[in-house]
Scaffold this active site. Structure first.
Site, PDB file in Angstrom:
ATOM      1  N   ASP A   1      -3.224   2.671  -5.993  1.00 56.09           N
ATOM      2  CA  ASP A   1      -2.147   2.762  -5.007  1.00 56.09           C
ATOM      3  C   ASP A   1      -1.947   1.499  -4.177  1.00 56.09           C
ATOM      4  OD1 ASP A   1      -4.415   2.904  -3.463  1.00 56.09           O
ATOM      5  OD2 ASP A   1      -3.617   4.409  -2.103  1.00 56.09           O
ATOM      6  N   GLU A   2      -2.555   0.388  -4.555  1.00 55.11           N
ATOM      7  CA  GLU A   2      -2.291  -0.820  -3.781  1.00 55.11           C
ATOM      8  C   GLU A   2      -2.404  -2.080  -4.626  1.00 55.11           C
ATOM      9  OE1 GLU A   2      -5.846  -2.157  -1.133  1.00 55.11           O
ATOM     10  OE2 GLU A   2      -5.641  -0.014  -0.895  1.00 55.11           O
TER      11      GLU A   2
ATOM     12  N   ASP B   1       0.844  -1.185   0.000  1.00 53.66           N
ATOM     13  CA  ASP B   1       0.000   0.000   0.000  1.00 53.66           C
ATOM     14  C   ASP B   1       0.887   1.244   0.000  1.00 53.66           C
ATOM     15  OD1 ASP B   1      -3.178   0.400   1.130  1.00 53.66           O
ATOM     16  OD2 ASP B   1      -1.823   2.114   1.199  1.00 53.66           O
TER      17      ASP B   1
END
Length: 446
Positions: free
Chosen positions: A165-166, A46
DNA sequence: TCTGGGGTCCTAGGACCC
DNA sequence: TCTGGGGTCCTAGGACCC
């Protein structure tokens, strides 16, 4: 046609079941449990305050300051005087903002002031009037997203995309993951975790937090335990000590509603959820969710890392600067609606899709949402046809109060060309008057 | 001026077919 | 005329996530 990565072998076996019951203390066999690595080693990675961190790369003078990213389409460009050579740059402050919009990301310094993503900007301005406000720059974030994912793929190629974003990463078969280092059976997998973080840092200049555990559920929880810039390894034996004290809502999938229902049962922590009688959960939540809650609280999850998914739907929606009345503001609404259909058609072309289910979504000024959809016989990606069917959907919706949002959606997607090249080539064309679309008549409702 | 935009998955009821 | 399940498709709404 999108290129499909090779399917990964699906392991059905989950991690060894933890040998604790919620009421027991630490297990005396813990050392033995740790010594044998689970069959699967799954990482969740993350990025730390991703959008804000990308902005800090651009404006390093904002390092350490409270900064929020967000806002609507219309607030002044920042920094206010980028060209100025001498003296510090000037930036817009949260207090200067007026309008609709939410915080997308806040730096850790801003979070310390009580603001967080999802919060309305007006409310955030009351809490942190001097925080700096930057507009969202999705192109920049997408570039950095591609960079960090490519860097991770160099270390471990089996990746499940979970947004900008992860990601989840299957480390089970990465060479060295099961090596014992200096007598530590977790040494190999820890080293790979560090390599992942370093690769991301080298490629983007950004930090991330990584959790590595036997499954996705635990990894998602773990990556959050030591943010920012953390690396957390967690094995089943650690569940009672590290997970059970956490609020139940930390489990991915327990949102505000489920959390409220759990609280009504006196369940506030993951440990209390683990201790709850299964029968009680089944009664309150039904079979599906009840069993899932029980398993999740015990850290059990056998979902595979999925490297490719067919898209299910594509949509476009917009919230108006002010609430619009279907009748009084017809002249404003019509072109907005048409534009959404054109954008949707262009998205379908770009993704090489057609679809059979065309739908609309309205949000009223009181925040109620209604949707209507219709399935057409022939898949389409044509803007005019989408506009036609979406308009028909609209006519079945009560239009007696002001609208806050309108959206158009295509579902039942077919990937690939279910359609001639000619039709595809025209999908981007703006609609023209002579195409005699039905009037966008918000006053006619069923 | 509280509360964006793009998704996924689940549930539940009705139509329709065998 | 009544009585059945089971399966699939469609539609609307809602919870949840990033």
């Amino acid at each position: 046609m999108p290129c499909r990565p090779p399917a990964l072998p699906v392991r059905l076996l989950s991690a060894p079941a933890p040998s604790h019951s919620p009421s027991q203390g630490p297990d005396r066999t813990e050392a033995a449990t740790v010594a044998s690595l689970p069959e699967r080693l799954i990482a969740h990675l993350d990025m730390d305050a991703f959008y804000a961190s990308v902005e800090l790369l651009r404006y390093p003078d904002l390092q350490g300051q409270p900064v929020v990213i967000g806002g609507g389409r219309r607030h002044p460009p920042q920094p206010l005087d980028e060209a100025q050579a001498d003296g510090p740059r000037r930036y817009a402050r949260l207090r200067d903002y007026a309008g609709r919009g939410v915080i997308t990301t806040a730096t850790y310094a801003a979070r310390a002031l009580g603001v967080h993503s999802g919060m309305g900007l007006m409310k955030a301005a009351a809490l942190a009037p001097d925080a700096i406000l930057l507009p969202v720059d999705f192109d920049a974030y997408r570039r950095h997203s591609r960079l960090f994912k490519a860097a991770v793929a160099e270390v471990a190629p089996v990746i499940e995309d979970r947004g900008i974003d992860e990601i989840y990463i299957d480390l089970s078969d990465v060479p060295g993951a099961r090596d014992t280092v200096d007598g530590d059976p977790m040494g190999g997998v820890r080293a790979i975790g560090q390599r992942l973080k370093q690769a991301v840092k080298d490629a983007t200049g950004l930090t991330c937090s990584v959790g590595i555990t036997p499954n996705k559920l635990l990894s998602k929880l773990s990556s959050d335990l030591d943010k920012p810039n953390g690396l957390t390894l967690l094995m089943p034996a650690d569940i009672p000590a590290r997970l059970w004290p956490l609020p139940a809502a930390r489990i991915n999938g327990i949102g505000p509603k489920a959390n409220e229902r759990l609280a009504a049962l006196g369940i506030h922590t993951i440990g209390e959820l683990a201790a709850a009688p299964l029968g009680q959960l089944l009664e309150e939540f039904g079979s599906n969710q009840g069993h899932w809650l029980h398993e999740a609280a015990h850290g059990r999850d056998d979902r595979p890392v999925v490297t490719w998914r067919e898209p299910k739907s594509i949509s476009r929606e917009t919230t108006f600067e002010r609430d619009l009345h279907p009748r009084d503001d017809r002249a404003t609404l019509g072109p907005i609606f048409t534009r959404l259909c054109e954008q949707l058609a262009a998205d379908l072309v770009r993704k090489g899709c057609t679809g059979r289910s065309i739908g609309v979504k309205l949000r009223y000024d009181d925040f109620r949402i209604v949707t209507r959809s219709i399935t057409v016989p022939q898949p389409t990606r044509d803007a005019a046809e989408i506009r036609l069917w979406a308009g028909r959907c609209l006519k079945t919706v009560p239009l007696d109060r002001r609208l806050r949002l309108i959206g158009v959606k295509m579902a039942s997607l077919l990937v690939g060309d279910g359609q001639s090249a000619d039709a595809a080539s025209h999908a981007n064309d703006p609609l023209t008057a002579h195409e005699s679309l039905p009037l966008f008549d918000f006053t006619e409702s069923a």
